[in-house]
Design a protein around this motif. Sequence first.
Motif, PDB file in Angstrom:
ATOM      1  N   LYS A 558      44.781  19.294  35.695  1.00 15.71           N
ATOM      2  CA  LYS A 558      43.768  19.039  34.673  1.00 15.71           C
ATOM      3  C   LYS A 558      44.327  19.345  33.296  1.00 15.71           C
ATOM      4  N   SER A 576      42.399  19.614  28.062  1.00 20.16           N
ATOM      5  CA  SER A 576      42.205  18.639  29.129  1.00 20.16           C
ATOM      6  C   SER A 576      41.779  17.300  28.545  1.00 20.16           C
ATOM      7  N   LYS A 578      40.013  13.605  28.385  1.00 19.14           N
ATOM      8  CA  LYS A 578      38.717  13.127  28.867  1.00 19.14           C
ATOM      9  C   LYS A 578      38.738  11.617  29.042  1.00 19.14           C
ATOM     10  N   PRO A 584      36.691  14.594  33.372  1.00 15.84           N
ATOM     11  CA  PRO A 584      38.048  15.057  33.062  1.00 15.84           C
ATOM     12  C   PRO A 584      39.099  14.119  33.657  1.00 15.84           C
TER      13      PRO A 584
END
Length: 698
Positions: A558, A576, A578, A584
């Motif tokens: 992630k 992280s 998007k 995510p």
Amino acid sequence: MKPLESGDPIRLGPYRIHSVLGEGGMGKVYVGQDGEGRVAAVKVLHPHLTHDANLTQRFVREAQMARAVTAGSVARVLDARTEGGRPWIATEFLTGPTLADSVRSHGPFDEPTVRALAAALARALGDIHAAGLVHRDLKPANIVLTATGPRVIDFGIARPEHGLTLTTTGETPITPGYGAPEQVLGRRVGPPADVFSLGAVLVYAASGQHAYEGSHVAAVQYEVVHGTPRLDRVPPALQPLIGPCLAQDPAFRPVPDQIIRYFAPPRGAERVWRKGPIAKDITSHEHRLHQLTTLPAGSAPPPVSRRRLLTGLAVGGSVLAVGGTAAWWNRKAGDGGPFDVPPAVPAPKARVLDAKKGDYVLGETPEPLWKAPSALAEIRVAPLPVRDVLIVAAAKGGIAARSVVDGSVRWSAPDVMAAGLFLSLSDRLVAAVDRDGTLVTFVASTGEPKWASPAQAASLLAADAEAVYVITEDGRVRAIGRSDAKVRWTVKVDADLGEKAASRGLAAQRRLVITAADGSVLALDTSDGRQVWQHRQLTDSGRARADQSDGTLCVTGKQLSAFDLLSGKKHWSTKSPKLPNGDPAFWSSPTIDGRIVYATEVIFPVQIDIRTGKTTDWSYTGLLECDAGSPLVLQGSALWSVASDGKRAAVRALDLSADPQPTWMFPVLENPDQYWLTGDANRVFVLDGTSLSALPVF
């Protein structure tokens, strides 16, 4: 490099000594190579100086100082020991000329190259100062020009920033004309002293002349303290940039970050390390080193005597129970025994295509070098280049070695479990697991069976110069020695290793890093299997992906994070990414090239500075899209990946040497859910379902 003489060591620790690299007042530097094939510069203190406690302490301090700088701007310390009463230090071998050698050979650098040099060395000083150190002896002879840029060596008189100057009788703690005025006067020095030295280095690089000259050492030092630097031969545009670095008052000198901004090398200036006269010198050094370290007397493990072999077999027949003294045996009779491994066959490099020479037509994709349909088994195991062969999961079971030149089958091992993975052992042997859980090895080029060990292995993890690391059938981690095939240790780890080859590993610098099936990332001490550190990484498929360079471990999931390989301390972590719907996204497997980490953020590859975790000015958003799960491969002058939408997939390449960067699309893949890329020796190998092909590079 000079040949060894009488009195020179043949081996120091794990390093076989090949030649003399240089000699100074404190010791000799040798070219050494360990059993894994890794080359090192091994510095040994002169015998007549070992009784001098001050010099010995200074020698040991060099290793301590260099280890404190964790970025890739200096030659990293690989090992430091005392052997026979003589301390020695093994550091990363930097292939290339020193700045002093380069200026003597080719004359002063042009303005763009000086700017690139200044920015690179300022970053190095920033790394050194961030570790709380002052180098104290930056000079042209202590700067090595490599294909990835300038690197700083020799921490022999480095000190913590708060440390006092050296005043031992007879010592010259600075190089005349490069040490700052406060060093000459014996005063306390700080980071500005290194900036002064940088200024003197840049004068030399830009003009071929020293900033301060005199008929003898005292005259030069007087000029440093009371005179003005000679900038008359420095290009006018560079004079106002270099001059402030040489200010006599440390308070008026710029800091490294300011130097980087002020010099602002033009885009592409760093290519000087990869093209042109300097690059040719680097290649020449690499060629000489290759010749030296691939001689028949190279770094193969020492052969085992016939008497020791027969004794081992007599203890318990051909196979002994694992847990006592694990057996080893020669699966095929050989003259030198199972551990007498022949030198590795050099990887034959393919020719790099050039449109100017008519190798291909601009806008048209070149044909593959070769293609082998139905060459692989229907299991997702990545091909493994090992010098002149490519190891793959064979269509009829087991593994096969195919020639990298034409794709033909060179040898096969049908009893091996390809799903248990396979490893290269110093590019000489291929290690795998057979159907009985035995660890087996084969000569990479010929397929001749060598040593084996009843390791009760389910899959392989990694290998280093000392051992092969496996996951056992009962879910433990085991180390098998490469010199005797004996079990070194077996441990249970605090992580779910999953089924078969669900977990993967890498081994470097006394650490075995395991990316486990449950998202755990843990490091074991390779000497005894003791767990040193552990982290968790949220991933999209259970296992995190990892790569390492010079002691920095990059892990993706992630987030993209960097850790110190030895301690597990986190250096930095990205935010992280998007997806448009707010969910995510996950980073692809990292690929490290020198100081740069390449990884895919959502669908676009990005370039990240491994030292800071910051994205560089390099941005190919919109130029190259790729599958989030695609490997990123650097071959030739391009970055290779696969673009996929789940229904269609194609190999794409982005030319990094051009500006703007054109992209290329190779033939569409037939299996968008079962592919892999890897590269070596100017070839990109493409796994497409059960088909295998090799693409040319440019």
